[in-house]
Design a protein around this motif. Structure first.
Motif, PDB file in Angstrom:
ATOM      1  N   ASP A 104      28.986   3.675  -6.205  1.00 17.01           N
ATOM      2  CA  ASP A 104      29.342   4.873  -5.128  1.00 17.01           C
ATOM      3  C   ASP A 104      28.456   5.352  -4.480  1.00 17.01           C
ATOM      4  O   ASP A 104      28.615   5.927  -3.328  1.00 17.01           O
ATOM      5  CB  ASP A 104      30.831   5.444  -5.521  1.00 17.01           C
ATOM      6  CG  ASP A 104      31.861   4.590  -5.374  1.00 17.01           C
ATOM      7  OD1 ASP A 104      31.698   3.298  -5.064  1.00 17.01           O
ATOM      8  OD2 ASP A 104      33.205   4.690  -5.493  1.00 17.01           O
ATOM      9  N   ARG A 137      40.111   5.363  -6.773  1.00 12.67           N
ATOM     10  CA  ARG A 137      39.562   6.029  -5.620  1.00 12.67           C
ATOM     11  C   ARG A 137      37.953   5.818  -5.645  1.00 12.67           C
ATOM     12  O   ARG A 137      37.297   6.780  -5.447  1.00 12.67           O
ATOM     13  CB  ARG A 137      39.906   7.557  -5.821  1.00 12.67           C
ATOM     14  CG  ARG A 137      41.246   7.887  -5.719  1.00 12.67           C
ATOM     15  CD  ARG A 137      41.374   9.197  -5.654  1.00 12.67           C
ATOM     16  NE  ARG A 137      43.059   9.670  -5.948  1.00 12.67           N
ATOM     17  CZ  ARG A 137      43.468  10.962  -5.706  1.00 12.67           C
ATOM     18  NH1 ARG A 137      42.927  11.742  -5.237  1.00 12.67           N
ATOM     19  NH2 ARG A 137      44.841  11.070  -5.866  1.00 12.67           N
ATOM     20  N   SER A 138      37.881   4.585  -5.495  1.00 13.17           N
ATOM     21  CA  SER A 138      36.261   4.167  -5.529  1.00 13.17           C
ATOM     22  C   SER A 138      36.310   3.134  -4.431  1.00 13.17           C
ATOM     23  O   SER A 138      37.160   2.747  -3.784  1.00 13.17           O
ATOM     24  CB  SER A 138      35.671   3.513  -6.899  1.00 13.17           C
ATOM     25  OG  SER A 138      36.262   2.451  -7.169  1.00 13.17           O
ATOM     26  N   SER A 139      35.053   2.319  -4.252  1.00 13.13           N
ATOM     27  CA  SER A 139      34.882   1.303  -3.193  1.00 13.13           C
ATOM     28  C   SER A 139      35.114   0.011  -4.037  1.00 13.13           C
ATOM     29  O   SER A 139      34.820  -0.766  -3.388  1.00 13.13           O
ATOM     30  CB  SER A 139      33.322   1.460  -2.725  1.00 13.13           C
ATOM     31  OG  SER A 139      32.415   0.957  -3.650  1.00 13.13           O
ATOM     32  N   VAL A 174      40.952   6.986  -0.162  1.00 18.14           N
ATOM     33  CA  VAL A 174      39.532   6.601   0.285  1.00 18.14           C
ATOM     34  C   VAL A 174      39.488   6.076   1.561  1.00 18.14           C
ATOM     35  O   VAL A 174      38.415   6.291   2.491  1.00 18.14           O
ATOM     36  CB  VAL A 174      38.894   5.362  -0.500  1.00 18.14           C
ATOM     37  CG1 VAL A 174      37.622   4.883  -0.542  1.00 18.14           C
ATOM     38  CG2 VAL A 174      39.069   5.801  -2.152  1.00 18.14           C
TER      39      VAL A 174
ATOM     40  N   THR B  68      34.778   9.813  -2.928  1.00 12.91           N
ATOM     41  CA  THR B  68      34.288   8.124  -2.155  1.00 12.91           C
ATOM     42  C   THR B  68      35.222   7.914  -0.986  1.00 12.91           C
ATOM     43  O   THR B  68      36.349   8.176  -1.191  1.00 12.91           O
ATOM     44  CB  THR B  68      34.614   7.163  -3.407  1.00 12.91           C
ATOM     45  OG1 THR B  68      33.691   7.218  -4.335  1.00 12.91           O
ATOM     46  CG2 THR B  68      34.506   5.716  -2.565  1.00 12.91           C
ATOM     47  N   LEU B  69      34.659   8.049   0.071  1.00  7.23           N
ATOM     48  CA  LEU B  69      35.370   8.009   1.237  1.00  7.23           C
ATOM     49  C   LEU B  69      34.757   6.860   2.039  1.00  7.23           C
ATOM     50  O   LEU B  69      33.487   6.604   1.993  1.00  7.23           O
ATOM     51  CB  LEU B  69      35.296   9.371   2.167  1.00  7.23           C
ATOM     52  CG  LEU B  69      35.923  10.592   1.526  1.00  7.23           C
ATOM     53  CD1 LEU B  69      35.739  11.674   2.223  1.00  7.23           C
ATOM     54  CD2 LEU B  69      37.342  10.226   1.459  1.00  7.23           C
ATOM     55  N   THR B 118      31.507   2.705   2.478  1.00  4.87           N
ATOM     56  CA  THR B 118      32.307   3.515   1.674  1.00  4.87           C
ATOM     57  C   THR B 118      31.695   3.880   0.358  1.00  4.87           C
ATOM     58  O   THR B 118      31.427   3.017  -0.243  1.00  4.87           O
ATOM     59  CB  THR B 118      33.560   2.415   1.305  1.00  4.87           C
ATOM     60  OG1 THR B 118      34.027   1.900   2.184  1.00  4.87           O
ATOM     61  CG2 THR B 118      34.506   3.347   0.414  1.00  4.87           C
ATOM     62  N   ASP B 120      30.127   7.741  -1.764  1.00  6.36           N
ATOM     63  CA  ASP B 120      30.200   9.019  -2.214  1.00  6.36           C
ATOM     64  C   ASP B 120      28.532   9.728  -2.124  1.00  6.36           C
ATOM     65  O   ASP B 120      28.012   9.256  -2.852  1.00  6.36           O
ATOM     66  CB  ASP B 120      30.649   9.201  -3.523  1.00  6.36           C
ATOM     67  CG  ASP B 120      30.795  10.564  -4.135  1.00  6.36           C
ATOM     68  OD1 ASP B 120      30.390  11.685  -3.407  1.00  6.36           O
ATOM     69  OD2 ASP B 120      31.126  10.630  -5.455  1.00  6.36           O
TER      70      ASP B 120
END
Lengths: 327, 171
Positions: A104, A137-139, A174, B68-69, B118, B120
């Motif tokens: 990430d 909550r990660s990709s 996310v 992470t967004l 996506t 962080d």
């Protein structure tokens, strides 16, 4: 400078006062022996292993964050080896989270691949569940292909539950509900699940504002399912589809209302029709009022709320809940 | 006594209410110094944090939010621009939450990392001055429905920052 003179005098005085203490301390027989150590993954893992026994949630959270933040500077091979060797689910979760963090943070995607393989293939269900938790909550949803569909069919209920939580939280935290492929993956995993309660939980929670036409068609097929909680969740999901699919959703729900017998599912249908049409849904709701007299108060409440001129669904829903509680 | 018990029960239930959102730290996208916050030196409203650096197209510009967004990356200028090329031409990375609050980073220069992603704290470009700018800097803005939030940042003008410095906290 008078101030400097005063400062120098003070420091000299302080040293004089402290000097006997310092010399006494220096004469203690066994001063602590300081050993040179290098920062290493093993040392970090030992700290975390010791910290897991702490009663402080804040301290445990700190250790989790410490490893995740350090992950980008640790050697990947060392981290992967430690992850492959570890059998304790709690430590597996920390190491997996560190590998996920590397991907990430823009480093190699192979780190996440190792986590995916273990989530799908480890023999211990507790380790599989811990590994899945580490991807929260990660990709991961974008980078792991059909992993979540497979996890939702896992033999262990814990693994399925963790996977469902990931799908819900990823969609909410996310992607903030805006990402079509993530929502499509959640719908596909929910539809393919063998666990009706989890299917209902995912479909009833995930935002469908950006789903594809294929996903919408899947949801529409679920309206004919045998489990009422799944039907209600699919109805809720169809209430939030993008503008291009609203007409088709509305028609499916209107047709379903007359055949549906479960009052809770019917309530969900009324809500979704209201959401799809806002004030334009009032004529449809009025036509459905006579179908089930038990739900006439529900129809009236929606009609009243939709006539308030509120412009956001969250406000309409809140007002409807207020009216329902006031009765 | 009964009232106290009731009050305690109410407070306990409040403490157990689930929170709908998480708080996120925001860190500097690159090493530099804060050049503007709520107001410019001229007194004009700014409502965001500007972080400037002396060199252009040198440091990578990372997304600042510690989480992470999914980042929506908009390229409006493809070339290397360090000192501005007109309002509205800034390259932008943004994340919009479902309640309408949006975090934006402006002015960076397009690189091979500039695409919807996506991640962080990953790079979306290099430090630059695309759009309305007089020099290379990052503009960090948190807004909702067209109104800038000015309570999220905790840095002040002139302060040196690096990628581990907390600029503020959002959500």
């Amino acid at each position: 400078m008078p101030v400097s003179h005063v400062s120098r005098a003070s420091v000299a005085g302080l040293l004089l006062v402290l000097s006997p203490v310092v010399s006494a301390h220096a004469q203690t027989p066994s001063p602590p022996v300081l050993k040179a150590e290098t920062c290493s993954l093993d040392g970090l893992m030992d700290s975390i292993r010791r910290g897991l026994g702490s009663k402080s949630e804040a301290y445990r959270g700190y250790l989790r964050a410490l490893l995740r933040e350090t992950a980008v500077t640790l050697p990947e091979a060392q981290l992967r080896d430690a992850f492959a060797r570890e059998r304790d689910p709690a430590m597996v979760e920390h190491l997996a989270a560190a590998l996920v963090a590397r991907t990430d943070r823009g480093l190699e995607s192979s780190a996440l691949d190792a986590v995916r393989e273990r989530a799908l293939g480890d023999a211990d269900p507790a380790v599989r569940a811990a590994t899945v938790r580490a991807m929260r909550r990660s990709s991961a949803i974008e980078r792991t292909g059909d992993m979540y569909e497979r996890l939702m069919r896992d033999a262990s209920p814990d693994v399925r539950r963790e996977a469902a939580t990931n799908l819900i939280e990823d969609n909410q935290f996310v992607y903030s509900g805006h990402h079509g492929p993530a929502a499509d993956a959640a719908v596909a995993a929910a539809v393919g699940s063998t666990d009706a309660s989890l299917t209902a939980r995912i479909l009833g929670t995930v935002s469908t504002e950006a789903i594809s036409a294929d996903s919408q068609a899947r949801l529409q097929r679920m309206l004919r399912g045998g489990d009422s909680s799944v039907r209600a969740a699919a109805v809720t999901a169809l209430g939030g589809v993008p503008a291009s699919g609203m007409k088709s959703s509305r028609e499916s729900l209107l047709a379903m209302y007359r055949e549906e017998e479960d009052p809770e599912v019917r309530k969900a249908i009324l809500q979704s029709i209201a959401r799809l049409g806002f004030s334009g849904a009032v004529p449809d709701l009025q036509r459905l009022r006579e179908v089930d007299p038990r739900l006439a108060p529900e129809v009236d409440a929606w009609t009243r709320v939709l006539g308030m001129g509120l412009q956001e669904w969250s406000l309409l829903l809140r007002e409807k809940q207020r009216l329902s509680q006031a009765r | 006594m009964r009232n106290t018990t009731k009050m305690l029960a109410a407070l306990t239930s409040l403490a157990l209410l689930p929170t709908a959102s998480s708080a996120y730290s925001v860190r500097s996208p690159f090493p530099g110094s804060v050049t503007a916050t709520t107001y410019y030196s001229s007194g004009t409203f700014h409502g965001a944090v500007d972080i400037g650096a002396s060199s252009c197209n040198y440091w990578g510009a990372e997304t600042g939010v510690v989480a992470t967004l999914s980042w929506d990356v908009s390229i409006r200028t493809t070339g290397v621009v360090c000192n501005g090329n007109g309002s509205g031409n800034q390259n932008e990375a943004k994340h919009a939450w479902s309640d309408g609050y949006t975090f934006r980073q402006w002015h960076w220069i397009k690189t091979s990392d500039s695409y919807d992603r996506t991640c962080d704290r990953c790079q979306v470009g290099n430090i630059g001055g695309t759009g309305n700018a007089t020099g290379p800097h990052a503009h960090l803005q948190y807004d909702r429905y067209g109104t800038n939030v000015t309570s999220w940042y905790s840095v002040s003008k002139g302060q040196s920052v690096n990628r581990s410095t907390d600029v503020g906290s959002i959500r």
